[in-house]
Design a protein around this motif. Structure first.
Motif, PDB file in Angstrom:
ATOM      1  N   ILE A  78     -13.951  27.869  17.409  1.00  0.00           N
ATOM      2  CA  ILE A  78     -15.176  27.562  16.666  1.00  0.00           C
ATOM      3  C   ILE A  78     -14.819  27.204  15.222  1.00  0.00           C
ATOM      4  O   ILE A  78     -15.370  26.262  14.644  1.00  0.00           O
ATOM      5  N   GLN A  79     -13.871  27.939  14.646  1.00  0.00           N
ATOM      6  CA  GLN A  79     -13.436  27.647  13.273  1.00  0.00           C
ATOM      7  C   GLN A  79     -12.841  26.250  13.182  1.00  0.00           C
ATOM      8  O   GLN A  79     -13.152  25.487  12.263  1.00  0.00           O
ATOM      9  N   ARG A  80     -11.998  25.895  14.143  1.00  0.00           N
ATOM     10  CA  ARG A  80     -11.391  24.559  14.143  1.00  0.00           C
ATOM     11  C   ARG A  80     -12.449  23.476  14.326  1.00  0.00           C
ATOM     12  O   ARG A  80     -12.385  22.421  13.700  1.00  0.00           O
ATOM     13  N   MET A  81     -13.439  23.733  15.174  1.00  0.00           N
ATOM     14  CA  MET A  81     -14.510  22.767  15.383  1.00  0.00           C
ATOM     15  C   MET A  81     -15.302  22.551  14.093  1.00  0.00           C
ATOM     16  O   MET A  81     -15.608  21.417  13.727  1.00  0.00           O
ATOM     17  N   LEU A  82     -15.597  23.624  13.382  1.00  0.00           N
ATOM     18  CA  LEU A  82     -16.343  23.512  12.131  1.00  0.00           C
ATOM     19  C   LEU A  82     -15.529  22.803  11.051  1.00  0.00           C
ATOM     20  O   LEU A  82     -16.073  22.013  10.271  1.00  0.00           O
ATOM     21  N   ILE A  83     -14.234  23.062  11.000  1.00  0.00           N
ATOM     22  CA  ILE A  83     -13.370  22.364  10.045  1.00  0.00           C
ATOM     23  C   ILE A  83     -13.329  20.865  10.379  1.00  0.00           C
ATOM     24  O   ILE A  83     -13.413  20.011   9.492  1.00  0.00           O
ATOM     25  N   GLY A  84     -13.216  20.533  11.669  1.00  0.00           N
ATOM     26  CA  GLY A  84     -13.236  19.128  12.088  1.00  0.00           C
ATOM     27  C   GLY A  84     -14.539  18.452  11.720  1.00  0.00           C
ATOM     28  O   GLY A  84     -14.551  17.309  11.241  1.00  0.00           O
ATOM     29  N   LEU A  85     -15.643  19.147  11.918  1.00  0.00           N
ATOM     30  CA  LEU A  85     -16.949  18.616  11.538  1.00  0.00           C
ATOM     31  C   LEU A  85     -17.022  18.387  10.030  1.00  0.00           C
ATOM     32  O   LEU A  85     -17.518  17.356   9.572  1.00  0.00           O
ATOM     33  N   ALA A  86     -16.486  19.320   9.253  1.00  0.00           N
ATOM     34  CA  ALA A  86     -16.469  19.169   7.787  1.00  0.00           C
ATOM     35  C   ALA A  86     -15.630  17.964   7.378  1.00  0.00           C
ATOM     36  O   ALA A  86     -16.006  17.220   6.452  1.00  0.00           O
ATOM     37  N   ILE A  87     -14.515  17.737   8.053  1.00  0.00           N
ATOM     38  CA  ILE A  87     -13.663  16.574   7.750  1.00  0.00           C
ATOM     39  C   ILE A  87     -14.427  15.280   8.024  1.00  0.00           C
ATOM     40  O   ILE A  87     -14.392  14.344   7.214  1.00  0.00           O
ATOM     41  N   ILE A  88     -15.127  15.220   9.140  1.00  0.00           N
ATOM     42  CA  ILE A  88     -15.884  14.018   9.493  1.00  0.00           C
ATOM     43  C   ILE A  88     -17.022  13.777   8.499  1.00  0.00           C
ATOM     44  O   ILE A  88     -17.255  12.642   8.058  1.00  0.00           O
ATOM     45  N   ILE A  89     -17.728  14.823   8.112  1.00  0.00           N
ATOM     46  CA  ILE A  89     -18.825  14.682   7.142  1.00  0.00           C
ATOM     47  C   ILE A  89     -18.276  14.237   5.792  1.00  0.00           C
ATOM     48  O   ILE A  89     -18.837  13.340   5.144  1.00  0.00           O
ATOM     49  N   ALA A  90     -17.152  14.819   5.355  1.00  0.00           N
ATOM     50  CA  ALA A  90     -16.535  14.418   4.089  1.00  0.00           C
ATOM     51  C   ALA A  90     -16.114  12.955   4.149  1.00  0.00           C
ATOM     52  O   ALA A  90     -16.286  12.204   3.170  1.00  0.00           O
ATOM     53  N   THR A  91     -15.578  12.536   5.277  1.00  0.00           N
ATOM     54  CA  THR A  91     -15.182  11.144   5.450  1.00  0.00           C
ATOM     55  C   THR A  91     -16.385  10.215   5.294  1.00  0.00           C
ATOM     56  O   THR A  91     -16.307   9.197   4.609  1.00  0.00           O
ATOM     57  N   ALA A  92     -17.497  10.575   5.920  1.00  0.00           N
ATOM     58  CA  ALA A  92     -18.706   9.741   5.833  1.00  0.00           C
ATOM     59  C   ALA A  92     -19.181   9.609   4.387  1.00  0.00           C
ATOM     60  O   ALA A  92     -19.587   8.528   3.963  1.00  0.00           O
ATOM     61  N   PHE A  93     -19.113  10.685   3.623  1.00  0.00           N
ATOM     62  CA  PHE A  93     -19.548  10.632   2.226  1.00  0.00           C
ATOM     63  C   PHE A  93     -18.561   9.865   1.349  1.00  0.00           C
ATOM     64  O   PHE A  93     -18.963   9.164   0.417  1.00  0.00           O
TER      65      PHE A  93
END
Length: 152
Positions: A78-93
């Motif tokens: 779950i931690q890795r999934m949330l970190i991956g999601l944060a990376i994708i959101i940061a990329t979009a911004f």
């Protein structure tokens, strides 16, 4: 588990329908056989079908009475999934600010790192090569401008 699957399927159906109808607001281009709405619509339809199958299976199968697993932030996956999601959101911004060519290699590298890869030289080469291939394909084959950010 049955109730959780029905709820998750219903949520997926809602989001797939919302995404499908959102594609009707995309800009239309003349003389383009496949517009920018095609791929998102195809994904929305696929998500709708999968979620509908999930709901129907769980309505029909009355024997599925096991409890749904609980989610915990202590779980490493779950931690890795949330970190991956944060990376994708940061990329979009950051795409519009820094540009595709700057942000994408770091995103690919970070996601490979998150997945457990540790061959640093290969990771750098793959990150840069994939970014270049995608950029060139969009720019010259598809004629789609990628956000250039600082390089624009």
């Amino acid at each position: 588990m049955r109730k959780a699957n029905i709820i998750a399927g219903g949520i997926g159906i809602f989001f797939s329908a919302a995404a499908f109808f959102k594609t009707f607001t995309f800009k239309q281009f003349k003389n383009v056989p496949v517009g920018p709405e095609f791929f998102p619509r195809a994904l929305a339809v696929a998500l709708f079908i999968c979620c509908l199958v999930l709901v129907i299976q769980n309505i029909i199968d009355k024997n599925n009475t096991e409890a749904a697993p609980t989610l915990s932030l202590k779980n490493k996956d779950i931690q890795r999934m949330l970190i991956g999601l944060a990376i994708i959101i940061a990329t979009a911004f950051l795409w519009s600010i820094l540009g595709f060519l700057i942000v994408t290699p770091f995103t690919i590298f970070g996601l490979m790192l998150l997945l457990g890869k540790r061959d640093w030289i290969k990771m750098v080469i793959i990150s840069v090569a994939v970014t270049a291939v995608v950029f060139l394909a969009f720019r010259f084959l598809l004629g789609i401008e990628m956000p250039m950010g600082l390089l624009g």
